[in-house]
Design an enzyme around this catalytic site. Structure first.
Site, PDB file in Angstrom:
ATOM      1  N   LYS A  15      13.819  41.983 -26.373  1.00 51.96           N
ATOM      2  CA  LYS A  15      12.365  42.069 -26.163  1.00 51.96           C
ATOM      3  C   LYS A  15      12.005  43.135 -25.121  1.00 51.96           C
ATOM      4  CE  LYS A  15      11.399  37.766 -25.084  1.00 51.96           C
ATOM      5  NZ  LYS A  15      12.745  37.138 -25.156  1.00 51.96           N
ATOM      6  N   ARG A  90       5.617  30.903 -23.694  1.00 53.31           N
ATOM      7  CA  ARG A  90       6.930  30.344 -23.991  1.00 53.31           C
ATOM      8  C   ARG A  90       6.845  28.851 -24.297  1.00 53.31           C
ATOM      9  NH1 ARG A  90      10.202  34.209 -20.922  1.00 53.31           N
ATOM     10  NH2 ARG A  90      12.374  33.702 -20.725  1.00 53.31           N
ATOM     11  N   ARG A 129      24.931  42.139 -20.136  1.00 53.22           N
ATOM     12  CA  ARG A 129      23.682  42.835 -19.837  1.00 53.22           C
ATOM     13  C   ARG A 129      23.586  43.265 -18.382  1.00 53.22           C
ATOM     14  NH1 ARG A 129      17.997  40.417 -21.885  1.00 53.22           N
ATOM     15  NH2 ARG A 129      17.935  39.185 -19.988  1.00 53.22           N
ATOM     16  N   ARG A 162      21.815  40.208 -13.651  1.00 51.02           N
ATOM     17  CA  ARG A 162      20.910  39.146 -13.200  1.00 51.02           C
ATOM     18  C   ARG A 162      21.664  37.835 -13.049  1.00 51.02           C
ATOM     19  NH1 ARG A 162      15.960  39.443 -17.340  1.00 51.02           N
ATOM     20  NH2 ARG A 162      16.293  37.214 -17.198  1.00 51.02           N
ATOM     21  N   ARG A 173      19.461  28.751 -21.194  1.00 51.86           N
ATOM     22  CA  ARG A 173      18.238  29.483 -21.568  1.00 51.86           C
ATOM     23  C   ARG A 173      18.038  29.494 -23.073  1.00 51.86           C
ATOM     24  NH1 ARG A 173      19.295  34.962 -19.150  1.00 51.86           N
ATOM     25  NH2 ARG A 173      17.283  35.601 -19.931  1.00 51.86           N
TER      26      ARG A 173
HETATM   27  P1  AMP Z   1      12.893  36.461 -18.727  1.00 51.00           P
HETATM   28  O1  AMP Z   1      13.118  37.694 -17.940  1.00 51.00           O
HETATM   29  O2  AMP Z   1      11.689  36.564 -19.641  1.00 51.00           O
HETATM   30  O3  AMP Z   1      14.109  35.980 -19.458  1.00 51.00           O
HETATM   31  O4  AMP Z   1      12.504  35.298 -17.677  1.00 51.00           O
HETATM   32  C1  AMP Z   1      13.404  34.900 -16.662  1.00 51.00           C
HETATM   33  C2  AMP Z   1      13.060  33.508 -16.174  1.00 51.00           C
HETATM   34  O5  AMP Z   1      11.718  33.476 -15.642  1.00 51.00           O
HETATM   35  C3  AMP Z   1      13.047  32.430 -17.254  1.00 51.00           C
HETATM   36  O6  AMP Z   1      14.343  31.910 -17.522  1.00 51.00           O
HETATM   37  C4  AMP Z   1      12.124  31.381 -16.634  1.00 51.00           C
HETATM   38  O7  AMP Z   1      12.767  30.645 -15.603  1.00 51.00           O
HETATM   39  C5  AMP Z   1      11.060  32.263 -15.973  1.00 51.00           C
HETATM   40  N1  AMP Z   1       9.963  32.556 -16.927  1.00 51.00           N
HETATM   41  C6  AMP Z   1       9.626  33.770 -17.447  1.00 51.00           C
HETATM   42  N2  AMP Z   1       8.571  33.678 -18.276  1.00 51.00           N
HETATM   43  C7  AMP Z   1       8.220  32.369 -18.293  1.00 51.00           C
HETATM   44  C8  AMP Z   1       7.222  31.621 -18.980  1.00 51.00           C
HETATM   45  N3  AMP Z   1       6.374  32.217 -19.823  1.00 51.00           N
HETATM   46  N4  AMP Z   1       7.162  30.281 -18.746  1.00 51.00           N
HETATM   47  C9  AMP Z   1       7.996  29.674 -17.889  1.00 51.00           C
HETATM   48  N5  AMP Z   1       8.986  30.313 -17.238  1.00 51.00           N
HETATM   49  C10 AMP Z   1       9.110  31.647 -17.426  1.00 51.00           C
END
Ligand code: AMP
Length: 218
Positions: A15, A90, A129, A162, A173
């Site tokens: 994404k 999400r 990654r 990360r 996740r």
């Molecule tokens: P990402 O970089 O999108 O994978 O987000 C990393 C982490 O941020 C996720 O595993 C969640 O803990 C938190 N996070 C990001 N976006 C959301 C969302 N829309 N709702 C809840 N938690 C989020």
């Protein structure tokens, strides 16, 4: 009128990489909820402190704070031409809140490209990654390596892995995605805005398919 695109897909579907291609092509602001949380973490804000535990465990940050954070971001002036949302919504509650938010702006979600990738491929992808903490660009040691190992092509920054890209968290996740986010596929399909793209192909190929799908509707 402003254009609103929601990028949907499991963690590791690509994404972030595709978001950069699409945002540039359509002149949209790329808003990544994960990046917003990481920025808050780095600046040690109250929101960052609250989010940290959830993020480290690979769980979702509660809806109310996440919705408030994204609402604040997309109502800023630099988003007036439209937004490409990456990582938000999400949960069904977030999707409802986004719909309400956009309705208030006289708009709606125009298109939801959904990048589908099977779970076993995701695990392999996420574990290799690397990310540039300065510009957010994402690399993969096997599928999309930087020119020089460990160094960002865009700004020369040192790449990091990360914390939540470590293997146990990766599996969590993916499970959380299946339980809480996957229902949004049917939600947006029912609204007639879903455009499914096979995410197992090359980055360029997926990019082309996504652009074609968005052009049809946006
Ligand atoms: P990402 O970089 O999108 O994978 O987000 C990393 C982490 O941020 C996720 O595993 C969640 O803990 C938190 N996070 C990001 N976006 C959301 C969302 N829309 N709702 C809840 N938690 C989020």
């Amino acid at each position: 009128m402003a254009t609103y695109i929601v990028l949907l897909g499991p963690p590791g579907a690509g994404k972030g990489t595709q978001a950069q291609i699409i945002a540039k092509e359509f002149g949209l602001m790329h808003v990544s909820s994960g990046d917003l949380f990481r920025e808050n973490l780095k600046n040690q804000t109250e929101l960052g402190k609250l989010a940290k535990g959830f993020m480290d465990r690979g769980e979702l940050v509660p809806d109310d704070v996440t919705i408030a954070m994204v609402k604040d971001r997309i109502s800023r002036l630099d988003c007036e031409k439209g937004v490409l949302l990456d990582g938000f919504p999400r949960t069904p509650a977030q999707a409802e809140a986004l719909g309400e938010m956009l309705k208030g702006l006289g708009s709606k979600v125009d298109c939801v490209p959904y990048i589908s990738v099977p779970a076993e491929v995701l695990i392999e992808r996420l574990s290799g990654r690397w990310t540039c903490p300065a510009c957010g660009r994402v690399y993969h040691e096997k599928f999309n390596p930087p020119t020089q190992a460990g160094v960002c092509d865009a700004d020369g920054g040192a790449l990091i892995q990360r914390d939540d890209d470590k293997s146990e968290t990766v599996e969590r996740r993916i499970r959380v995605y299946g339980e809480q986010t996957a229902p949004l596929i049917a939600y947006y399909r029912n609204l007639g805005v879903l455009a499914e793209v096979d995410g197992t192909q090359s980055i360029e190929e997926v990019g082309k398919l996504m652009l074609a799908a968005i052009r049809k509707v946006a």
